[in-house]
Scaffold this motif. Structure first.
Motif, short mmCIF file in Angstrom:
data_model
loop_
_atom_site.label_atom_id
_atom_site.label_comp_id
_atom_site.label_asym_id
_atom_site.label_seq_id
_atom_site.Cartn_x
_atom_site.Cartn_y
_atom_site.Cartn_z
N THR A 116 28.34 -25.88 35.59
CA THR A 116 26.91 -25.83 35.33
C THR A 116 26.32 -27.17 34.89
O THR A 116 25.10 -27.36 34.96
N ALA A 117 27.16 -28.11 34.41
CA ALA A 117 26.63 -29.39 33.93
C ALA A 117 25.84 -30.12 35.00
O ALA A 117 24.98 -30.95 34.69
N LEU A 118 26.10 -29.83 36.26
CA LEU A 118 25.35 -30.45 37.36
C LEU A 118 23.88 -30.12 37.31
O LEU A 118 23.04 -30.86 37.86
N PHE A 119 23.53 -28.99 36.70
CA PHE A 119 22.17 -28.50 36.75
C PHE A 119 21.38 -28.81 35.49
O PHE A 119 20.46 -28.10 35.12
N ALA A 120 21.75 -29.91 34.84
CA ALA A 120 21.02 -30.45 33.70
C ALA A 120 20.62 -31.88 34.03
O ALA A 120 21.21 -32.52 34.91
N THR A 121 19.63 -32.39 33.32
CA THR A 121 19.17 -33.76 33.57
C THR A 121 20.31 -34.75 33.47
O THR A 121 20.43 -35.68 34.29
N GLU A 122 21.18 -34.57 32.48
CA GLU A 122 22.30 -35.48 32.29
C GLU A 122 23.28 -35.44 33.45
O GLU A 122 24.06 -36.38 33.64
N GLY A 123 23.27 -34.36 34.21
CA GLY A 123 24.13 -34.24 35.38
C GLY A 123 23.46 -34.67 36.67
O GLY A 123 24.00 -34.47 37.76
N GLY A 124 22.27 -35.26 36.54
CA GLY A 124 21.55 -35.74 37.72
C GLY A 124 20.59 -34.74 38.32
O GLY A 124 19.99 -35.00 39.37
N TRP A 125 20.41 -33.59 37.67
CA TRP A 125 19.51 -32.56 38.20
C TRP A 125 18.06 -32.99 38.00
O TRP A 125 17.68 -33.39 36.91
N THR A 126 17.26 -32.88 39.04
CA THR A 126 15.87 -33.36 38.99
C THR A 126 14.84 -32.26 39.19
O THR A 126 13.65 -32.54 39.25
N HIS A 127 15.29 -31.01 39.28
CA HIS A 127 14.39 -29.93 39.66
C HIS A 127 13.98 -29.02 38.50
O HIS A 127 13.30 -28.02 38.71
N GLY A 128 14.38 -29.35 37.27
CA GLY A 128 13.98 -28.54 36.13
C GLY A 128 14.65 -27.18 36.14
O GLY A 128 15.82 -27.04 36.52
N GLU A 129 13.91 -26.15 35.70
CA GLU A 129 14.49 -24.80 35.63
C GLU A 129 15.00 -24.37 36.99
O GLU A 129 14.35 -24.57 38.02
N VAL A 130 16.16 -23.74 36.98
CA VAL A 130 16.75 -23.27 38.24
C VAL A 130 17.36 -21.89 38.06
O VAL A 130 18.11 -21.65 37.11
N LYS A 131 16.99 -20.99 38.93
CA LYS A 131 17.61 -19.66 39.01
C LYS A 131 18.70 -19.71 40.06
O LYS A 131 18.61 -20.45 41.04
N ASP A 132 19.73 -18.89 39.88
CA ASP A 132 20.77 -18.89 40.91
C ASP A 132 20.32 -18.18 42.18
O ASP A 132 21.07 -18.13 43.17
N THR A 133 19.11 -17.65 42.18
CA THR A 133 18.51 -17.09 43.39
C THR A 133 17.62 -18.09 44.11
O THR A 133 17.09 -17.79 45.18
N ASP A 134 17.42 -19.29 43.52
CA ASP A 134 16.63 -20.34 44.18
C ASP A 134 17.39 -20.94 45.36
O ASP A 134 18.59 -20.68 45.54
N GLN A 135 16.73 -21.78 46.09
CA GLN A 135 17.36 -22.47 47.22
C GLN A 135 18.15 -23.68 46.71
O GLN A 135 17.82 -24.84 46.98
N ILE A 136 19.22 -23.39 45.98
CA ILE A 136 19.96 -24.44 45.29
C ILE A 136 20.62 -25.41 46.28
O ILE A 136 20.67 -26.62 46.04
N PHE A 137 21.11 -24.89 47.38
CA PHE A 137 21.77 -25.74 48.37
C PHE A 137 20.83 -26.85 48.83
O PHE A 137 21.21 -28.03 48.86
N GLU A 138 19.61 -26.50 49.16
CA GLU A 138 18.64 -27.51 49.61
C GLU A 138 18.29 -28.45 48.46
O GLU A 138 18.10 -29.65 48.68
N MET A 139 18.19 -27.92 47.27
CA MET A 139 17.90 -28.77 46.10
C MET A 139 19.01 -29.79 45.88
O MET A 139 18.76 -30.96 45.58
#
Length: 356
Positions: A116-139
């Motif tokens: 899950t660390a990938l989905f935080a700002t410190e892990g380079g995530w740029t999309h803010g809040e994310v649900k596991d039902t979102d289009q995560i692959f494209e993000m």
């Protein structure tokens, strides 16, 4: 005859606990006789051989060896816990499953384990809040960095689709609790803090507090079992680009955890102060904890705005909550004192260059 399941990393903390969970089940379609456990060494083979499952010593980096193991053992479902960062292992397993699919004419499934660390700002995530039902692959593709875990996530979906393999991605958060496997029984994060605190005679925390997603090992293994049972029953589950799962039971307030560890360790005479101090530098923290310096902030100060939906929709019901977690710090200390016998190897593939 049921479908055959291969668990990679079966001597590890998560893989070993998944294996123990699977073989302890007396109801459902998961049967010990249909389980194969992939390990790296002869010692691990001997440790797991008493469990009544098919133990395979295999180098997952060797494509021919992986292909032979999957085909010879007629593997239909792979639960991959061995590595979130080595894309070639993923590629070997997916290609082998493709060959199995062609031979059997049946669906084959690859369950990947990410972080899950990938989905935080410190892990380079740029999309803010994310649900596991979102289009995560494209993000993830839009971010376009060279993070090995994100690259592997993308590879899983792209290669699985290209090879006719059904894929799922269990995005693992901070995990705690005693493992049930035969080899490694300790998680990564909290035991690292405990053993380092004992060594330094002080408990250190980072200058920034965080509350990352967390889950007890028993609740995590229950999700893997739920997914596999549904697959064996041929029930539809979100997969491919829609197949991300955040097994988040609660959050782990890190400063609270560090203070509880400081109190518990001080009461045992293992550290000099009952209060946590601030790490003098990230470099010292990475060296003492044994974490990759390049990812130390993502691992230790990230929170992330993750919203778990998919697992709960399928009926996942974690039994551990925040209160129970915080009340378990004494047991975490005792577990390290009793069980800290196997050197962690989870970062071996990236430590040489990430700490340089």
């Amino acid at each position: 005859m049921g479908q055959n399941i291969l668990i990679t990393g079966a001597a590890g903390y998560i893989g070993g606990s998944v294996l123990a969970d699977f073989i302890s089940r007396t109801n459902g379609l998961i049967k010990a006789e249909n389980i194969s456990a992939a390990v790296r060494s002869e010692d691990q083979v001997q440790a797991l051989s008493k469990l009544g499952v098919n133990v395979i010593q295999v180098d997952l980096r060797n494509e021919a060896a992986v292909n032979e193991a999957v085909l010879r053992n007629e593997i239909d479902v792979v639960v991959h816990t061995a590595s979130a960062i080595e894309s070639r292992i993923v590629s070997h397993l997916i290609k082998a499953l493709d060959q199995r699919r062609k031979a059997s004419g049946e669906e084959v499934v690859f369950i990947h384990s990410s972080v899950t660390a990938l989905f935080a700002t410190e892990g380079g995530w740029t999309h803010g809040e994310v649900k596991d039902t979102d289009q995560i692959f494209e993000m993830e593709k839009q971010i376009g960095d060279s993070h090995p875990v994100r690259e592997t996530n993308i590879l899983v979906i792209e290669q699985a689709k290209a090879h006719g393999v059904t894929s799922l991605n269990v995005v693992v958060p901070t995990v705690y609790g005693r493992g049930r496997g035969e080899w490694r029984k300790l998680s990564v994060s909290i035991p690292a803090y405990i053993r380092t605190s004992i060594k330094l005679k002080l408990v250190y925390k980072f200058d920034k507090d965080s509350s990352p997603p967390a889950v007890h090992i028993s609740d995590l293994t229950a999700l893997y079992a739920l997914l596999v049972e549904k697959i064996l029953h041929k029930e539809p589950v979100p997969n491919g680009e829609n197949g991300y799962y955040f097994p988040m039971a609660h959050r782990a307030p890190w400063w609270d955890v560090m203070e509880l560890l400081a109190e518990g360790l001080h009461a045992r005479g293992l550290v000099l102060e009952p209060k946590a101090q601030i790490w003098p530098s990230d470099e010292m923290a990475a060296e003492e904890l044994g974490f990759p310096l390049l990812y130390i902030r993502a691992m230790c100060t990230a929170t992330g705005e993750l919203v778990p939906i998919n697992a709960y929709r399928l009926g996942w019901q974690p039994k551990w909550d925040l209160e129970r977690f915080l009340g378990s710090m004494d047991d975490e200390i005792e577990a390290v004192q009793e069980l800290d016998k196997v050197k962690p190897t989870v970062f071996d593939a990236i430590l040489p260059f990430s700490n340089s």
